[in-house]
Structures are given as structure tokens and as C-alpha cells.
Design an enzyme around this catalytic site. Structure first.
Site, PDB file in Angstrom:
ATOM      1  N   GLN A   8      -5.238  -0.572  -4.634  1.00 51.16           N
ATOM      2  CA  GLN A   8      -5.865  -1.708  -5.315  1.00 51.16           C
ATOM      3  C   GLN A   8      -6.655  -1.270  -6.538  1.00 51.16           C
ATOM      4  OE1 GLN A   8      -7.774  -4.554  -2.718  1.00 51.16           O
ATOM      5  NE2 GLN A   8      -9.174  -5.237  -4.322  1.00 51.16           N
ATOM      6  N   CYS A  57      -3.180  -2.456   6.361  1.00 47.38           N
ATOM      7  CA  CYS A  57      -3.415  -1.141   6.956  1.00 47.38           C
ATOM      8  C   CYS A  57      -4.775  -1.093   7.651  1.00 47.38           C
ATOM      9  CB  CYS A  57      -3.312  -0.038   5.913  1.00 47.38           C
ATOM     10  SG  CYS A  57      -4.425  -0.214   4.506  1.00 47.38           S
ATOM     11  N   CYS A 109       0.852  -1.189   0.000  1.00 46.34           N
ATOM     12  CA  CYS A 109       0.000   0.000   0.000  1.00 46.34           C
ATOM     13  C   CYS A 109       0.891   1.243   0.000  1.00 46.34           C
ATOM     14  CB  CYS A 109      -0.900  -0.022   1.231  1.00 46.34           C
ATOM     15  SG  CYS A 109      -1.716   1.543   1.580  1.00 46.34           S
ATOM     16  N   HIS A 132       0.159   4.167   0.827  1.00 50.55           N
ATOM     17  CA  HIS A 132      -0.170   5.122   1.887  1.00 50.55           C
ATOM     18  C   HIS A 132       0.566   4.834   3.191  1.00 50.55           C
ATOM     19  CE1 HIS A 132      -4.177   5.560  -0.456  1.00 50.55           C
ATOM     20  NE2 HIS A 132      -3.267   6.400  -0.906  1.00 50.55           N
ATOM     21  N   HIS A 168      -6.088  -5.942   3.350  1.00 52.32           N
ATOM     22  CA  HIS A 168      -5.140  -4.842   3.512  1.00 52.32           C
ATOM     23  C   HIS A 168      -4.669  -4.775   4.957  1.00 52.32           C
ATOM     24  CE1 HIS A 168      -5.824  -2.646  -0.424  1.00 52.32           C
ATOM     25  NE2 HIS A 168      -6.745  -3.593  -0.444  1.00 52.32           N
TER      26      HIS A 168
END
Length: 239
Positions: free
Chosen positions: A170, A200, A129, A131, A198
Site C-alpha cells: 500500500q 493478510c 499484496c 507478500h 488487508h
């Protein structure tokens, strides 16, 4: 198969990289253009490996700074080589930046009078990811309607690998895979569905252990024809 030693040839021989070897009945019989492409690919790979090696000290120093910022002692036994290992791991996890779809297709597109749905499902996918730099992973389902051309089935998994081995979200990953297949094959339609967990969301933040994210990209017939789309979704639905 016999091989003849040479000093100035590195190329593809029967699908394998041959360094400083001339494969009789293999490389020797390839066209000049094919030889040039093969040598260019090997040179490009060597250049990318050299670039990765040259960047390792920068990444290693960055991970050392992060560990110190966490209050760790980077001189203790367990962490002595951790910055270097983490740097090499990050390079591997993002190796897709060095690859294109044309690197992996490698003449694996074939003329074939087949116009029915082709599906490869449950392709394992691992990505990071962008982020939070933590993993997300899951399964990718790919379907396409050939337009007189088909691709080697393993190449679809390789395409997933190219785009997943980058910092991603994604939604973008799903579209990139579909667009790449569409541009390479020019099929009547392409469909891609990704279902992923995920970290996260699992390890931090809301910490919802069983959450899954599903994204799709439908191009051509899969977008325009509900029956074609429904057939693909029915065949890729988990039992």
C-alpha cells in the site's frame, strides 16, 4: 454517422476503436500523427493480448501444481477448469503491468485557468499484496492544485486502476499514484490518501477483522503548506 469499409485501417474514431472501418468526419479528418498514435495503441493492445494468451499454459500448469500440492484431485469435476480460470483471473488482477499513465490519459489534459483545489474521493481500489498474494481493498482520495492544467476526472480513477492492478504494497501504491499525477500534470501539489483492509491481516496471521491501514503521499504545496494539507484532509474525511 456513415462508415466506409476499408481493409487496412484500425484506429480511434471519435474516442472509439474502429477496426477495418474508416469513419467519415472522424478518423479521416485526424492528423497523420494522431492516426499513427491510434494505430500504434491498437497494435500494442493486440500484442499484449497475444502475450497473455501465450503465457496462459504456463500459469495454468502452475496452478495445477499448487492444487496437487494441497492434496487436491485436479481431475475431479469441480476442479477440471479451475487452473485455467485462476490463470485468467490472475492476468486480469495484474493487468496494470501492461498499462502506463500515458495510455489512459489519451489527450485528456486541458488548459484551464483554475488554481483551486480539485478532489476526487472514495475511488474504489482493489489490489494484491505482493507478500501473500491475497487481496487488499479500500478507498483512494486524490487531490491536486492545478497549474493552469486540469485532467478529466475519470482519468484519476484510471490511474488508480493502473497501479493497483499489480502486485503491491500500500505504501508504494500511494506514492506511485501521486508521482504519476504530478509528472503528468505538473500541478502545484498532489495529495493521495488510501484507506484499505488487508486480507493478510483479516484472513490469516493476527486475524484482526476491523483493522484498516491508512497511507498518504503529499507532494508540492500539500507537503509545504499545512493549511492546504489540512483543507484536503478535512474535505476527504469520512462523515
Amino acid at each position: 454517422m456513415e462508415y466506409q469499409k476499408v481493409t487496412d485501417v484500425s484506429a480511434m474514431c471519435n474516442g472509439n476503436i474502429v477496426s477495418e472501418l474508416n469513419c467519415r468526419n472522424g478518423f479521416a479528418e485526424l492528423s497523420i500523427e494522431t492516426k499513427k498514435v491510434a494505430v500504434q495503441r491498437i497494435n500494442e493492445t493486440s500484442r499484449k493480448e497475444a502475450e497473455d494468451e501465450s503465457r496462459l499454459p504456463i500459469l495454468e500448469a502452475a496452478y495445477t501444481t499448487i492444487l496437487k500440492g494441497l492434496g487436491e484431485n485436479t481431475d475431479r469435476q469441480g476442479l477440471l477448469r479451475t487452473p485455467l480460470r485462476a490463470a485468467k483471473a490472475m492476468q486480469f488482477l495484474t493487468k496494470g503491468y501492461h498499462e502506463t499513465i500515458y495510455d489512459v490519459l489519451n489527450d485528456a489534459i486541458f488548459d484551464e485557468d483554475h488554481e483551486e483545489l480539485v478532489i476526487v474521493k472514495d475511488i474504489d481500489m482493489f489490489s494484491l499484496c505482493e507478500h501473500h498474494l491475497v487481496p487488499f481493498f479500500g478507498k483512494v482520495h486524490i487531490g491536486y492544485l492545478p497549474n493552469k492544467k486540469v485532467v478529466g476526472l475519470s482519468k484519476l480513477a484510471r490511474i488508480v486502476e493502473i497501479y493497483s492492478r499489480r502486485l503491491q504494497v500500500q505504501e508504494r501504491l500511494t506514492k506511485q499514484i501521486a508521482t504519476a499525477i504530478s509528472e503528468a500534470l505538473q500541478p502545484a501539489g498532489v495529495a493521495v490518501v488510501i484507506e484499505a483492509a488487508h486480507m493478510c491481516m483479516v484472513m490469516r496471521g493476527v486475524q484482526k477483522m476491523n483493522s484498516r491501514t491508512v497511507t498518504s503521499a503529499m507532494l508540492g504545496s500539500f507537503r509545504e503548506d499545512p493549511k492546504t494539507r489540512e483543507e484536503f484532509l478535512a474535505l476527504t474525511k469520512s462523515a
